[in-house]
Structures are given as C-alpha cells and as structure tokens.
Design a protein around this motif. Sequence first.
Motif, PDB file in Angstrom:
ATOM      1  N   GLY A  33       0.785  -1.220   0.000  1.00 57.08           N
ATOM      2  CA  GLY A  33       0.000   0.000   0.000  1.00 57.08           C
ATOM      3  C   GLY A  33       0.817   1.269   0.000  1.00 57.08           C
ATOM      4  N   PHE A  34       2.024   1.201  -0.583  1.00 54.04           N
ATOM      5  CA  PHE A  34       2.881   2.376  -0.685  1.00 54.04           C
ATOM      6  C   PHE A  34       3.216   2.624  -2.149  1.00 54.04           C
ATOM      7  N   THR A  35       3.804   3.770  -2.400  1.00 52.70           N
ATOM      8  CA  THR A  35       4.297   4.037  -3.750  1.00 52.70           C
ATOM      9  C   THR A  35       5.630   3.332  -3.936  1.00 52.70           C
ATOM     10  N   THR A  36       5.979   3.092  -5.190  1.00 51.43           N
ATOM     11  CA  THR A  36       7.266   2.453  -5.479  1.00 51.43           C
ATOM     12  C   THR A  36       8.421   3.297  -4.952  1.00 51.43           C
ATOM     13  N   MET A  37       8.318   4.615  -5.074  1.00 50.87           N
ATOM     14  CA  MET A  37       9.380   5.495  -4.603  1.00 50.87           C
ATOM     15  C   MET A  37       9.558   5.391  -3.099  1.00 50.87           C
ATOM     16  N   ALA A  38       8.486   5.116  -2.378  1.00 53.21           N
ATOM     17  CA  ALA A  38       8.607   4.963  -0.926  1.00 53.21           C
ATOM     18  C   ALA A  38       9.490   3.754  -0.589  1.00 53.21           C
ATOM     19  N   LEU A  39       9.383   2.684  -1.386  1.00 51.26           N
ATOM     20  CA  LEU A  39      10.224   1.510  -1.151  1.00 51.26           C
ATOM     21  C   LEU A  39      11.681   1.813  -1.456  1.00 51.26           C
ATOM     22  N   TYR A  40      11.907   2.608  -2.493  1.00 54.36           N
ATOM     23  CA  TYR A  40      13.285   2.915  -2.872  1.00 54.36           C
ATOM     24  C   TYR A  40      14.006   3.733  -1.805  1.00 54.36           C
ATOM     25  N   ARG A  41      13.278   4.365  -0.913  1.00 56.22           N
ATOM     26  CA  ARG A  41      13.938   5.094   0.168  1.00 56.22           C
ATOM     27  C   ARG A  41      14.601   4.142   1.150  1.00 56.22           C
ATOM     28  N   HIS A  42      14.164   2.900   1.152  1.00 56.79           N
ATOM     29  CA  HIS A  42      14.713   1.901   2.072  1.00 56.79           C
ATOM     30  C   HIS A  42      15.595   0.883   1.365  1.00 56.79           C
ATOM     31  N   VAL A  43      15.254   0.536   0.132  1.00 54.62           N
ATOM     32  CA  VAL A  43      16.008  -0.467  -0.632  1.00 54.62           C
ATOM     33  C   VAL A  43      16.367   0.133  -1.988  1.00 54.62           C
ATOM     34  N   PRO A  44      17.637   0.304  -2.288  1.00 58.34           N
ATOM     35  CA  PRO A  44      18.035   0.967  -3.541  1.00 58.34           C
ATOM     36  C   PRO A  44      17.571   0.270  -4.804  1.00 58.34           C
ATOM     37  N   GLY A  45      17.456  -1.062  -4.787  1.00 55.98           N
ATOM     38  CA  GLY A  45      17.073  -1.768  -5.998  1.00 55.98           C
ATOM     39  C   GLY A  45      16.816  -3.235  -5.730  1.00 55.98           C
ATOM     40  N   LYS A  46      16.480  -3.971  -6.785  1.00 57.10           N
ATOM     41  CA  LYS A  46      16.095  -5.371  -6.620  1.00 57.10           C
ATOM     42  C   LYS A  46      17.268  -6.236  -6.158  1.00 57.10           C
ATOM     43  N   ALA A  47      18.473  -5.939  -6.644  1.00 57.61           N
ATOM     44  CA  ALA A  47      19.628  -6.745  -6.228  1.00 57.61           C
ATOM     45  C   ALA A  47      19.815  -6.682  -4.720  1.00 57.61           C
ATOM     46  N   ASP A  48      19.665  -5.490  -4.142  1.00 52.91           N
ATOM     47  CA  ASP A  48      19.776  -5.358  -2.689  1.00 52.91           C
ATOM     48  C   ASP A  48      18.622  -6.064  -1.988  1.00 52.91           C
ATOM     49  N   LEU A  49      17.431  -5.994  -2.586  1.00 55.30           N
ATOM     50  CA  LEU A  49      16.277  -6.669  -2.003  1.00 55.30           C
ATOM     51  C   LEU A  49      16.494  -8.177  -1.951  1.00 55.30           C
ATOM     52  N   LEU A  50      17.025  -8.747  -3.029  1.00 50.46           N
ATOM     53  CA  LEU A  50      17.272 -10.195  -3.065  1.00 50.46           C
ATOM     54  C   LEU A  50      18.276 -10.607  -2.004  1.00 50.46           C
ATOM     55  N   ALA A  51      19.306  -9.784  -1.810  1.00 48.37           N
ATOM     56  CA  ALA A  51      20.300 -10.091  -0.777  1.00 48.37           C
ATOM     57  C   ALA A  51      19.662 -10.072   0.605  1.00 48.37           C
ATOM     58  N   LEU A  52      18.793  -9.104   0.850  1.00 47.64           N
ATOM     59  CA  LEU A  52      18.104  -9.021   2.135  1.00 47.64           C
ATOM     60  C   LEU A  52      17.153 -10.199   2.326  1.00 47.64           C
ATOM     61  N   MET A  53      16.469 -10.605   1.260  1.00 46.71           N
ATOM     62  CA  MET A  53      15.561 -11.752   1.342  1.00 46.71           C
ATOM     63  C   MET A  53      16.327 -13.022   1.687  1.00 46.71           C
ATOM     64  N   ARG A  54      17.455 -13.202   1.019  1.00 45.96           N
ATOM     65  CA  ARG A  54      18.257 -14.398   1.255  1.00 45.96           C
ATOM     66  C   ARG A  54      18.723 -14.467   2.696  1.00 45.96           C
ATOM     67  N   ASP A  55      19.244 -13.358   3.201  1.00 43.36           N
ATOM     68  CA  ASP A  55      19.743 -13.388   4.576  1.00 43.36           C
ATOM     69  C   ASP A  55      18.609 -13.546   5.575  1.00 43.36           C
ATOM     70  N   ALA A  56      17.428 -13.005   5.243  1.00 42.71           N
ATOM     71  CA  ALA A  56      16.290 -13.126   6.148  1.00 42.71           C
ATOM     72  C   ALA A  56      15.884 -14.580   6.352  1.00 42.71           C
ATOM     73  N   VAL A  57      15.818 -15.356   5.257  1.00 38.54           N
ATOM     74  CA  VAL A  57      15.411 -16.753   5.404  1.00 38.54           C
ATOM     75  C   VAL A  57      16.537 -17.603   5.991  1.00 38.54           C
ATOM     76  N   LEU A  58      17.793 -17.191   5.799  1.00 37.83           N
ATOM     77  CA  LEU A  58      18.905 -17.931   6.410  1.00 37.83           C
ATOM     78  C   LEU A  58      18.849 -17.862   7.931  1.00 37.83           C
ATOM     79  N   ALA A  59      18.101 -16.917   8.460  1.00 35.09           N
ATOM     80  CA  ALA A  59      17.918 -16.852   9.908  1.00 35.09           C
ATOM     81  C   ALA A  59      17.230 -18.108  10.425  1.00 35.09           C
ATOM     82  N   GLU A  60      16.493 -18.806   9.555  1.00 35.26           N
ATOM     83  CA  GLU A  60      15.808 -20.038   9.954  1.00 35.26           C
ATOM     84  C   GLU A  60      16.784 -21.159  10.278  1.00 35.26           C
ATOM     85  N   LEU A  61      18.035 -21.008   9.859  1.00 33.06           N
ATOM     86  CA  LEU A  61      19.045 -22.041  10.135  1.00 33.06           C
ATOM     87  C   LEU A  61      19.676 -21.874  11.499  1.00 33.06           C
ATOM     88  N   ALA A  62      19.301 -20.847  12.236  1.00 30.60           N
ATOM     89  CA  ALA A  62      19.907 -20.601  13.540  1.00 30.60           C
ATOM     90  C   ALA A  62      19.626 -21.772  14.469  1.00 30.60           C
TER      91      ALA A  62
END
Length: 298
Positions: A51-80
Amino acid sequence: MTDVERSTALLWGTGARRGLSLERIVRSAVELADTEGLRAVSMRRLAERLGFTTMALYRHVPGKADLLALMRDAVLAELAPTEAPTEAAPAAAPAATGSDSDGWRADLEAWARSGIELQRRHPWLADLGEERQIPGPHGVASFERALSVAARTGLPPAQVIAVVTLVGDFVDGAARKLALASRTEQRTGVSDEEWWGARSSLYDQLDERYPTLTRLYEEGGYEAPLDPFEFGLRRVLDGVEALVAVAGQPPERNESRNVKTCASCGKPVEHSATGRPRTYCSPACRQRAHRRRGATTS
C-alpha cells in the motif's frame, strides 16, 4: 550495477534505514517469492502489496539486487540453532585428526540437511544465480557453524574451508535440481516419475548398441532408484571421512603410500612434470630393464 558498499550497509544494519518498513518490505518479498516465484518479485508488486508508492520503497532499498540479498539473509535466519552457545564458553579444541569422537560427521550432515530443507521451503533461493553476493549476518553465522564442525576433524585450515564449501555446493546443486523438477511439474502437471514412466518408445530403442545401459535397465536398475540427495550426501561425507582418516595416519605411512620406487634399481621415483606415472628413476634404468628383458627373451 549494484552498490556493494550500500548492500553491505543494508545487510549489516550500518548506515541504513532499519525501521519497520524495511522489515515489512523484506517479509512481503519473501512471502511473494514463496507463493509465486522469484520472477513475481518487483518493487512495483511489493509497493502494491504494502500500500505504498514504489518510490517509498526505494527510500529503504536501492534496488532489486539489494532486495534479493536481504531476502536471502532473512530466510537464512531459519538455520539458527535452537540454543545459542554462551559467549563465555571457550572454543572447542580441534579433535585428533582421524577421530570422530566429537561426532563431526553427524553434525555436518545435520547442517547439510537443514540447508536442503530451507531450500525446499524457499525454492526461489535456487534461482538467485551464481553472481557474487555479499553475505549477511545470518549467512555468515551459518558458515561459521559449519566451519566449527569441520574444524573438529583436525584437518588443516584450507581443507576445513574446502570441506564446508564442498558440502555446501552439493546441497546447492541438489536444491537447484529439486527446484527445476518442481517448477516443471507445476507447469505441466506431470511429475518426473510419470514423465519418464511414459517413455516406452525410448526404452524400445535399448539394444546391443548400449549394452551396459540395456543390462542395467533389464535388471531393474531404474525400478527403485536411490534418492539422489541421500545417496550423494553419504558419498560426499564418505570422501571427507576418508580424507580425515588419511590425514590422521603417521607421517611415515602417509609418505610410503605416495612414494613409488624404480622398477629397475628400487630407488624412489619422482613425479614427472606432466603428472604421468613413471616406472624408472632414469633413462639408464629404463635401458637396463629393456636389455634384461631382451636377454631373457633370447
């Protein structure tokens, strides 16, 4: 081009906006990838979901490559691990090489199994590609746990790292095959087993041109196939165990296994520059051996 320094800051929480919005973006992206695949993940789709604008997301994540890296590390937390080690606990000393008294094999196997199960829950991990990726804290923590297990073998540092890389690469390869089979089944509605089971026209071509394949097929080699992951993981760990056993032998035994002697004079034979095995230590010994064979024949 990905800004590597910015990616590192995002993953490790230094100089980045780590508020709730970033966590919501990553969580929503993971949920979208889990249900619709990695191709469905875009900044526009996420903005619509949140429910936000695309530009609002870009203020937190510069692009898709950075988003994918964050997604990967987020699910790797399940291996703790369920119980984190206490900070005051000293690091365990390496076990005597060749010993499995600390159960390193079982623990390394458990690490591999947790990895394949993670990728089964999040099959999009196999689609992230082979590009260089900055690891996040959860990825490094998983690597650290595997290294601490492999280090108990007593192998040299470079071999400890190589062992963990070997097991990790095997898990990633198996996960990619599982993901491909799953996508194909979803697209076609036919499983691998059903598809191959209907290939009677192909099996009719098996004849004397392919003697080994034909024999194995006729003897039931394909009727109860072994699970590729289970079979492969055991063989990989068998190889590591063999390496540990060889490394644990006394030096003189290790050396005696690798030194070859001249067939003529019995002196040690050095390895050739090309790596090909040598039978004689010198041309003179080779000639003497040939003369002896000639005399015996006469």
